[in-house]
Write a protein that holds these residues in place. Structure first.
Motif, PDB file in Angstrom:
ATOM      1  N   ALA A 114      10.036  -0.291 -12.745  1.00 12.10           N
ATOM      2  CA  ALA A 114       9.223   0.771 -13.338  1.00 12.10           C
ATOM      3  C   ALA A 114       9.893   2.133 -13.197  1.00 12.10           C
ATOM      4  O   ALA A 114      10.631   2.402 -12.244  1.00 12.10           O
ATOM      5  CB  ALA A 114       7.846   0.797 -12.684  1.00 12.10           C
ATOM      6  N   LYS A 115       9.626   2.984 -14.150  1.00  9.33           N
ATOM      7  CA  LYS A 115      10.073   4.372 -14.064  1.00  9.33           C
ATOM      8  C   LYS A 115       9.067   5.218 -13.301  1.00  9.33           C
ATOM      9  O   LYS A 115       9.436   6.112 -12.540  1.00  9.33           O
ATOM     10  CB  LYS A 115      10.281   4.938 -15.468  1.00  9.33           C
ATOM     11  N   ALA A 116       7.793   4.940 -13.510  1.00 13.09           N
ATOM     12  CA  ALA A 116       6.744   5.706 -12.836  1.00 13.09           C
ATOM     13  C   ALA A 116       6.657   5.324 -11.362  1.00 13.09           C
ATOM     14  O   ALA A 116       6.998   4.207 -10.965  1.00 13.09           O
ATOM     15  CB  ALA A 116       5.402   5.463 -13.521  1.00 13.09           C
ATOM     16  N   HIS A 117       6.191   6.259 -10.562  1.00 12.54           N
ATOM     17  CA  HIS A 117       6.077   6.040  -9.123  1.00 12.54           C
ATOM     18  C   HIS A 117       4.728   5.436  -8.766  1.00 12.54           C
ATOM     19  O   HIS A 117       3.722   5.666  -9.444  1.00 12.54           O
ATOM     20  CB  HIS A 117       6.239   7.368  -8.382  1.00 12.54           C
ATOM     21  N   GLY A 118       4.703   4.677  -7.681  1.00 11.08           N
ATOM     22  CA  GLY A 118       3.475   4.191  -7.086  1.00 11.08           C
ATOM     23  C   GLY A 118       2.520   3.538  -8.066  1.00 11.08           C
ATOM     24  O   GLY A 118       2.903   2.632  -8.829  1.00 11.08           O
ATOM     25  N   ALA A 173       7.118  -9.172 -11.082  1.00 12.76           N
ATOM     26  CA  ALA A 173       7.323  -8.482  -9.818  1.00 12.76           C
ATOM     27  C   ALA A 173       7.631  -7.032 -10.168  1.00 12.76           C
ATOM     28  O   ALA A 173       8.562  -6.757 -10.928  1.00 12.76           O
ATOM     29  CB  ALA A 173       8.470  -9.103  -9.033  1.00 12.76           C
ATOM     30  N   VAL A 174       6.850  -6.123  -9.633  1.00 12.88           N
ATOM     31  CA  VAL A 174       6.951  -4.715 -10.001  1.00 12.88           C
ATOM     32  C   VAL A 174       7.655  -3.938  -8.904  1.00 12.88           C
ATOM     33  O   VAL A 174       7.160  -3.862  -7.771  1.00 12.88           O
ATOM     34  CB  VAL A 174       5.556  -4.094 -10.225  1.00 12.88           C
ATOM     35  N   MET A 175       8.808  -3.365  -9.221  1.00 11.74           N
ATOM     36  CA  MET A 175       9.473  -2.438  -8.320  1.00 11.74           C
ATOM     37  C   MET A 175       9.143  -1.036  -8.814  1.00 11.74           C
ATOM     38  O   MET A 175       9.586  -0.629  -9.881  1.00 11.74           O
ATOM     39  CB  MET A 175      10.982  -2.656  -8.299  1.00 11.74           C
ATOM     40  N   VAL A 176       8.317  -0.320  -8.061  1.00 15.75           N
ATOM     41  CA  VAL A 176       7.871   0.990  -8.510  1.00 15.75           C
ATOM     42  C   VAL A 176       9.042   1.973  -8.528  1.00 15.75           C
ATOM     43  O   VAL A 176      10.055   1.772  -7.845  1.00 15.75           O
ATOM     44  CB  VAL A 176       6.717   1.513  -7.632  1.00 15.75           C
ATOM     45  N   GLY A 177       8.884   3.046  -9.288  1.00 16.50           N
ATOM     46  CA  GLY A 177       9.994   3.957  -9.525  1.00 16.50           C
ATOM     47  C   GLY A 177      10.525   4.657  -8.296  1.00 16.50           C
ATOM     48  O   GLY A 177      11.671   5.109  -8.278  1.00 16.50           O
ATOM     49  N   ASN A 178       9.730   4.764  -7.253  1.00 18.63           N
ATOM     50  CA  ASN A 178      10.143   5.418  -6.011  1.00 18.63           C
ATOM     51  C   ASN A 178      10.642   4.428  -4.969  1.00 18.63           C
ATOM     52  O   ASN A 178      10.725   4.751  -3.783  1.00 18.63           O
ATOM     53  CB  ASN A 178       8.974   6.211  -5.426  1.00 18.63           C
ATOM     54  N   LEU A 205       0.815  -1.214   0.000  1.00 22.24           N
ATOM     55  CA  LEU A 205       0.000   0.000   0.000  1.00 22.24           C
ATOM     56  C   LEU A 205       0.851   1.268   0.000  1.00 22.24           C
ATOM     57  O   LEU A 205       0.998   1.922  -1.023  1.00 22.24           O
ATOM     58  CB  LEU A 205      -0.962  -0.019   1.189  1.00 22.24           C
ATOM     59  N   ASP A 206       1.414   1.619   1.145  1.00 19.19           N
ATOM     60  CA  ASP A 206       2.136   2.890   1.256  1.00 19.19           C
ATOM     61  C   ASP A 206       3.315   2.951   0.295  1.00 19.19           C
ATOM     62  O   ASP A 206       4.181   2.077   0.286  1.00 19.19           O
ATOM     63  CB  ASP A 206       2.615   3.090   2.692  1.00 19.19           C
ATOM     64  N   GLY A 207       3.323   4.000  -0.532  1.00 23.48           N
ATOM     65  CA  GLY A 207       4.402   4.168  -1.501  1.00 23.48           C
ATOM     66  C   GLY A 207       4.203   3.395  -2.784  1.00 23.48           C
ATOM     67  O   GLY A 207       4.881   3.651  -3.774  1.00 23.48           O
ATOM     68  N   THR A 208       3.271   2.453  -2.783  1.00 25.24           N
ATOM     69  CA  THR A 208       3.040   1.603  -3.963  1.00 25.24           C
ATOM     70  C   THR A 208       1.625   1.857  -4.486  1.00 25.24           C
ATOM     71  O   THR A 208       1.415   2.725  -5.325  1.00 25.24           O
ATOM     72  CB  THR A 208       3.262   0.123  -3.618  1.00 25.24           C
ATOM     73  N   PHE A 209       0.649   1.145  -3.993  1.00 26.14           N
ATOM     74  CA  PHE A 209      -0.732   1.332  -4.444  1.00 26.14           C
ATOM     75  C   PHE A 209      -1.257   2.715  -4.066  1.00 26.14           C
ATOM     76  O   PHE A 209      -2.075   3.298  -4.778  1.00 26.14           O
ATOM     77  CB  PHE A 209      -1.613   0.247  -3.822  1.00 26.14           C
ATOM     78  N   LEU A 210      -0.807   3.254  -2.933  1.00 30.59           N
ATOM     79  CA  LEU A 210      -1.231   4.572  -2.486  1.00 30.59           C
ATOM     80  C   LEU A 210      -0.307   5.673  -2.976  1.00 30.59           C
ATOM     81  O   LEU A 210      -0.550   6.858  -2.710  1.00 30.59           O
ATOM     82  CB  LEU A 210      -1.296   4.624  -0.950  1.00 30.59           C
ATOM     83  N   GLY A 211       0.760   5.299  -3.691  1.00 28.67           N
ATOM     84  CA  GLY A 211       1.744   6.260  -4.154  1.00 28.67           C
ATOM     85  C   GLY A 211       1.502   6.720  -5.579  1.00 28.67           C
ATOM     86  O   GLY A 211       0.594   6.251  -6.267  1.00 28.67           O
ATOM     87  N   GLY A 212       2.350   7.621  -6.041  1.00 30.70           N
ATOM     88  CA  GLY A 212       2.221   8.138  -7.398  1.00 30.70           C
ATOM     89  C   GLY A 212       1.252   9.301  -7.472  1.00 30.70           C
ATOM     90  O   GLY A 212       0.743   9.795  -6.463  1.00 30.70           O
ATOM     91  N   ALA A 251      -2.143  11.572  -8.369  1.00 35.08           N
ATOM     92  CA  ALA A 251      -3.581  11.374  -8.209  1.00 35.08           C
ATOM     93  C   ALA A 251      -4.196  10.842  -9.499  1.00 35.08           C
ATOM     94  O   ALA A 251      -5.111  10.016  -9.464  1.00 35.08           O
ATOM     95  CB  ALA A 251      -4.243  12.684  -7.797  1.00 35.08           C
ATOM     96  N   GLN A 252      -3.687  11.297 -10.624  1.00 32.91           N
ATOM     97  CA  GLN A 252      -4.207  10.844 -11.916  1.00 32.91           C
ATOM     98  C   GLN A 252      -3.942   9.359 -12.116  1.00 32.91           C
ATOM     99  O   GLN A 252      -4.824   8.611 -12.567  1.00 32.91           O
ATOM    100  CB  GLN A 252      -3.562  11.646 -13.048  1.00 32.91           C
ATOM    101  N   ASP A 253      -2.732   8.898 -11.789  1.00 31.27           N
ATOM    102  CA  ASP A 253      -2.407   7.472 -11.937  1.00 31.27           C
ATOM    103  C   ASP A 253      -3.219   6.615 -10.974  1.00 31.27           C
ATOM    104  O   ASP A 253      -3.684   5.527 -11.337  1.00 31.27           O
ATOM    105  CB  ASP A 253      -0.915   7.242 -11.714  1.00 31.27           C
ATOM    106  N   ARG A 254      -3.390   7.092  -9.748  1.00 29.20           N
ATOM    107  CA  ARG A 254      -4.192   6.330  -8.789  1.00 29.20           C
ATOM    108  C   ARG A 254      -5.635   6.213  -9.269  1.00 29.20           C
ATOM    109  O   ARG A 254      -6.233   5.132  -9.224  1.00 29.20           O
ATOM    110  CB  ARG A 254      -4.141   6.977  -7.397  1.00 29.20           C
ATOM    111  N   GLN A 255      -6.179   7.306  -9.749  1.00 32.41           N
ATOM    112  CA  GLN A 255      -7.553   7.290 -10.233  1.00 32.41           C
ATOM    113  C   GLN A 255      -7.711   6.318 -11.398  1.00 32.41           C
ATOM    114  O   GLN A 255      -8.696   5.578 -11.474  1.00 32.41           O
ATOM    115  CB  GLN A 255      -7.974   8.696 -10.658  1.00 32.41           C
ATOM    116  N   ARG A 256      -6.755   6.309 -12.300  1.00 31.65           N
ATOM    117  CA  ARG A 256      -6.835   5.406 -13.456  1.00 31.65           C
ATOM    118  C   ARG A 256      -6.733   3.950 -13.021  1.00 31.65           C
ATOM    119  O   ARG A 256      -7.519   3.096 -13.447  1.00 31.65           O
ATOM    120  CB  ARG A 256      -5.741   5.723 -14.469  1.00 31.65           C
ATOM    121  N   LEU A 257      -5.761   3.622 -12.141  1.00 30.69           N
ATOM    122  CA  LEU A 257      -5.593   2.242 -11.685  1.00 30.69           C
ATOM    123  C   LEU A 257      -6.813   1.780 -10.919  1.00 30.69           C
ATOM    124  O   LEU A 257      -7.343   0.684 -11.168  1.00 30.69           O
ATOM    125  CB  LEU A 257      -4.343   2.126 -10.813  1.00 30.69           C
ATOM    126  N   TYR A 258      -7.286   2.575  -9.980  1.00 25.84           N
ATOM    127  CA  TYR A 258      -8.440   2.179  -9.187  1.00 25.84           C
ATOM    128  C   TYR A 258      -9.673   2.000 -10.065  1.00 25.84           C
ATOM    129  O   TYR A 258     -10.473   1.069  -9.866  1.00 25.84           O
ATOM    130  CB  TYR A 258      -8.736   3.209  -8.100  1.00 25.84           C
TER     131      TYR A 258
END
Length: 277
Positions: free
Chosen positions: A255-259, A232-237, A37-44, A46-53
């Motif tokens: 990944a290059k993108a965060h969260g 296995a996804v290592m997010v950019g942050n 969650l923290d830094g991953t699914f909840l990270g990045g 707002a636009q990316d979170r909205q699209r993924l969710y």
């Protein structure tokens, strides 16, 4: 739907996974997304979170969603995020279904590794250690003991000595975030608990995508190295310590993108069809 609800940790009921098992899905039409969650699914952004969710909500029949977090369940349930099918909480030491009830078969496997007296033994070992303090609200009935530590005060040598001593005493210590120490039952982690859950669900590893950003996610990346997990996804942050620990891993999408953006990037890269819709 997105739920906003709470639960009393000590009133949840045991629950089996019999009614959640699936035998007839193929790798192509179903994805098991297991995300920190923290830094991953909840990270990045707002636009990316909205699209993924939004994608997850629109394609729920094609996704088994698992939150795999260091948070206790009571700190996950109030979040305004898609309701998952399963929760792996407390760094892999507690497991629940969507309704907040414990999954009996997996929880028994964890509980058997934390016999009476384990918590007290861990507390004795760490009481009085300079730069180390138990976290507020640490559940005395839980299957872990969590501490904050000051990296500058503790130092690299003392940290390594502490890690060895705890391991030799039969614990699984996990240092993460540069300031946190979780003392877990031997052999228990996010990755090993996930493996137990997948076995109960009869889900093939080839359908699984895991995502994380810190050292307490390392066991999920280890699982991806020794099983045919799809990605296995290592997010950019991601933390430098996790990057260093997985330098030789081959089954990682860095990944290059965060969260949430990093999760989207990886899902598209490995050909998950619904992720690009």
């Amino acid at each position: 739907t997105v739920d906003d609800h709470t639960v009393d940790d000590h009133t949840v009921d045991d629950h089996t996974v019999d009614d959640h098992t699936v035998d007839d899905h193929t790798v192509d039409d179903h994805t098991v997304l297991v995300t920190d969650l923290d830094g991953t699914f909840l990270g990045g952004s707002a636009q990316d979170r909205q699209r993924l969710y939004g994608l997850l909500e629109r394609h729920r029949e094609r996704v088994t969603l698992v939150y795999c977090t260091g948070r206790p369940l009571k700190h996950v349930l109030p979040l305004r995020v898609p309701t998952p099918d399963y929760y792996i909480c407390d760094v892999g030491t507690s497991v629940y279904c969507a309704a907040g009830r414990r999954l009996h078969a997996v929880q028994e496997w964890i509980d058997a590794r934390w016999p009476e007296g384990m918590r007290e033994a861990a507390v004795r070992m760490l009481t009085g250690v300079e730069g180390v303090s138990m976290q507020d609200g640490c559940d005395p009935e839980g299957r872990r003991v969590s501490y904050d530590y000051c990296a500058r005060t503790l130092g690299d040598v003392k940290r390594r000595e502490m890690e060895v001593a705890l391991s030799e005493a039969g614990f699984h210590p996990i240092f993460s975030h540069g300031c946190m120490l979780d003392v877990l039952p031997p052999g228990v982690s996010k990755g090993t608990t996930l493996e137990q859950l997948l076995h109960q669900l009869r889900r093939p590893c080839e359908s699984v995508v895991v995502a994380g950003d810190t050292l307490n996610d390392l066991s999920m990346f280890h699982l991806a190295e020794r099983t045919p997990i799809r990605a296995a996804v290592m997010v950019g942050n991601a933390d430098r310590e996790l990057r260093d620990a997985t330098r030789d891993h081959t089954n990682i999408h860095r990944a290059k993108a965060h969260g949430a953006g990093g999760i989207l990037e990886a899902l598209e890269a490995v050909g998950v069809s619904w992720a690009s819709s």
